[in-house]
Design an enzyme around this catalytic site. Structure first.
Site, PDB file in Angstrom:
ATOM      1  N   ARG A  97      36.639  37.195 -23.115  1.00 35.11           N
ATOM      2  CA  ARG A  97      36.184  38.577 -23.344  1.00 35.11           C
ATOM      3  C   ARG A  97      35.644  39.141 -22.023  1.00 35.11           C
ATOM      4  NH1 ARG A  97      31.946  41.869 -22.627  1.00 35.11           N
ATOM      5  NH2 ARG A  97      30.477  40.246 -23.287  1.00 35.11           N
ATOM      6  N   HIS A 157      26.144  15.055  10.046  1.00 37.03           N
ATOM      7  CA  HIS A 157      26.370  14.974   8.597  1.00 37.03           C
ATOM      8  C   HIS A 157      27.379  13.879   8.244  1.00 37.03           C
ATOM      9  CE1 HIS A 157      24.591  18.926   6.976  1.00 37.03           C
ATOM     10  NE2 HIS A 157      24.105  18.725   8.185  1.00 37.03           N
TER      11      HIS A 157
HETATM   12  C1  HCA Z   1      29.310  45.295 -21.319  1.00 41.37           C
HETATM   13  C2  HCA Z   1      28.733  44.544 -22.473  1.00 41.37           C
HETATM   14  C3  HCA Z   1      28.103  43.251 -22.131  1.00 41.37           C
HETATM   15  C4  HCA Z   1      27.647  42.652 -23.455  1.00 41.37           C
HETATM   16  C5  HCA Z   1      26.922  41.376 -23.372  1.00 41.37           C
HETATM   17  C6  HCA Z   1      26.704  40.681 -24.689  1.00 41.37           C
HETATM   18  C7  HCA Z   1      26.935  43.426 -21.148  1.00 41.37           C
HETATM   19  O1  HCA Z   1      28.555  46.021 -20.691  1.00 41.37           O
HETATM   20  O2  HCA Z   1      30.510  45.160 -21.067  1.00 41.37           O
HETATM   21  O3  HCA Z   1      27.259  41.098 -25.707  1.00 41.37           O
HETATM   22  O4  HCA Z   1      25.977  39.689 -24.713  1.00 41.37           O
HETATM   23  O5  HCA Z   1      27.020  42.929 -20.025  1.00 41.37           O
HETATM   24  O6  HCA Z   1      25.980  44.108 -21.529  1.00 41.37           O
HETATM   25  O7  HCA Z   1      29.040  42.383 -21.513  1.00 41.37           O
HETATM   26 CU    CU Z   2      28.614  41.578 -19.591  1.00 38.38          CU
END
Ligand code: HCA
Ligand code: CU
Length: 458
Positions: free
Chosen positions: A10, A286
């Site tokens: 993701r 080293h």
């Molecule tokens: C983004 C969302 C997120 C969400 C993080 C999470 C962030 O800005 O793309 O759901 O824990 O960095 O806030 O990745």
């Molecule tokens: Cu993020």
């Protein structure tokens, strides 16, 4: 005890110019599961049909890790998360004033209602819920507490403290986590730390110490802008420094290399843990130390990751490293010879960007006046042959043994059936020999590998 959510699929796919295929995502998820991360954030199904399909495929694999789908606070996204078979939905809704005013055009009260409503809706659909106050670290603390407790009351069992812009420092994040712990209803706290100042992992470690439960990582630290903590760095840091030894380190190097290959996003050589230079030593001081006892300049044994130490030979190098390198080739030299060899290496190293083993061997040969048999005098090559399926391999072998320039022939397993070591005076002779081998009846195709250097057995 530390938990890890890996978000390569993701957050990692939010890296500029990176997109994974469905098959690549499945492979990444499998490897992550071998490592033993507790959660895999597989994507946001509202992004595209293929992202949704990938989450569905991964959720159906029956992995040990919990499969999480990310979603904005919209009903259709939460429905899609359920339809994909994700066990948990991570609902994000920003809480900082700047995000509420400039991006969402909502008041704090409106935001609170939206968050409550969508967390409750996801629970109705039977999903476990994490709520992420996006930009949490720039959110007014009292409002942050109110929003998180509202989400927990509506059914969220995890809160992700998102340092969306990577502006935290370890002591500040630790303070926030400790304060949240005293003010929040029972829940697990995830840490989503961006790396804009290079502090992401340090911040996350401080947060865990202060009472948070889980760190979000990606393979190779990918993600928006400068990414989030690298999975391998996180696991090895906790393994060696904090005694958290529940993860399987074996797939980490493969994961890093696989991600480089499928993302085109390559690691800097000085990247900790997985970078090319992580166990490479250069200066005389080293290398001398490391050769006497690796613990002098290695924080831990590279074998932990299936890696090997490397010693660079150039103008910085001292005698012990040169002697060790020559030793690898089975070459012994006297102390006086070694002295001269090192001097010449330093002289050549002053002129050139990089020295190769062949340079070092050549110098050794000049200084000792002995012919070193590691340097092939004539061309040597390994010709690999695939034999037609209806032909006896042994008949091809018999024919090959008749060539005067063929030294050894092996029947082998794998993509090829036979391998022959051949000598040739020069390139033309080698070319002719290969042409001749190709005319042997039953030879379907050949592939030739030239010998550059030779190591003798002990
Ligand atoms: C983004 C969302 C997120 C969400 C993080 C999470 C962030 O800005 O793309 O759901 O824990 O960095 O806030 O990745
Ligand atoms: Cu993020």
């Amino acid at each position: 005890m530390l938990e890890i959510l890996d978000s390569t699929l993701r957050e990692g796919e939010q890296t500029p110019y990176v997109n994974f295929t469905l098959e690549e995502k499945v492979e990444i998820a499998r490897l992550l599961d071998q490592v033993g991360v507790e959660m895999i954030e597989a994507g946001d199904p509202s992004v595209s049909p293929n992202v949704a399909k990938a989450i569905q495929r991964i959720a159906a694999l029956g992995l040990k890790a919990e499969i999480v789908a990310h979603s904005a606070a919209i009903r259709s996204g939460i429905q899609k998360a359920r339809d994909c078979g994700a066990q948990r939905v991570a609902i994000f809704y920003a809480t900082s004033k700047i995000h509420l005013d400039a991006k969402l055009h909502k008041t704090q009260e409106q935001a609170l209602d939206i968050i409550r409503e969508h967390v409750a809706y996801a629970r109705e659909l039977g999903l476990k819920v994490r709520y992420t106050p996006e930009d949490a670290t720039r959110t007014d603390f009292e409002f942050l507490v109110t929003v998180c407790n509202a989400a927990i009351e509506a059914g969220a069992d995890r809160i992700s403290l998102a340092d969306t812009l990577g502006i935290m420092q370890p002591h500040l994040l630790a303070e926030r986590v400790a304060a949240l712990r005293t003010r929040l209803l029972p829940c697990k706290i995830d840490l989503h730390c961006h790396n804009d100042y290079g502090l992401a992992l340090a911040n996350a470690m401080a947060g865990i110490r202060a009472g948070a439960n889980c760190i979000h990582t990606t393979v190779n630290g990918m993600g928006e802008r400068t990414g989030i903590p690298d999975l391998a760095e996180t696991i090895v840091a906790f393994h060696n420094l904090e005694g958290v030894q529940k993860y399987n380190l074996a797939p980490l190097m493969e994961l890093a290399a696989y991600l480089e290959r499928v993302s085109g996003f390559f690691l800097a050589p000085n990247k900790p843990i997985t970078g090319l230079n992580a166990f490479t030593h250069k200066s005389g001081v080293h290398t001398n130390g490391v050769l006497k006892d690796p613990r002098t300049y290695e924080p831990f044994d590279p074998a932990l990751l299936g890696r090997e130490r490397k010693i660079v030979i150039d103008k910085y190098t001292g005698k012990s490293a040169v002697a060790a390198r020559l030793e690898e080739y089975g070459i012994q030299v006297s102390p006086a010879e070694l002295e001269v060899i090192v001097m010449r290496i330093k002289a050549l190293g002053d002129e050139r960007k990089q020295l190769f083993d062949s340079d070092i061997l050549q110098i050794a040969e000049q200084v000792t006046g002995r012919e070193l048999d590691v340097i092939p005098r004539s061309l040597q090559a390994m010709v690999m042959l695939e034999v037609e399926s209806h032909v006896y391999t042994s008949s091809v072998v018999r024919r090959l043994r008749g060539f005067t320039s063929v030294r050894n022939v092996y029947e082998i397993t794998g993509d090829f059936d036979v391998s022959a070591f051949v000598d040739a005076e020069d390139m033309m002779a080698l070319n002719n020999l290969i042409e001749e081998i190709r005319t042997v009846p039953g030879v379907k195709r050949t592939e030739t590998r030239m010998v550059l250097k030779k190591y003798n057995g002990k």
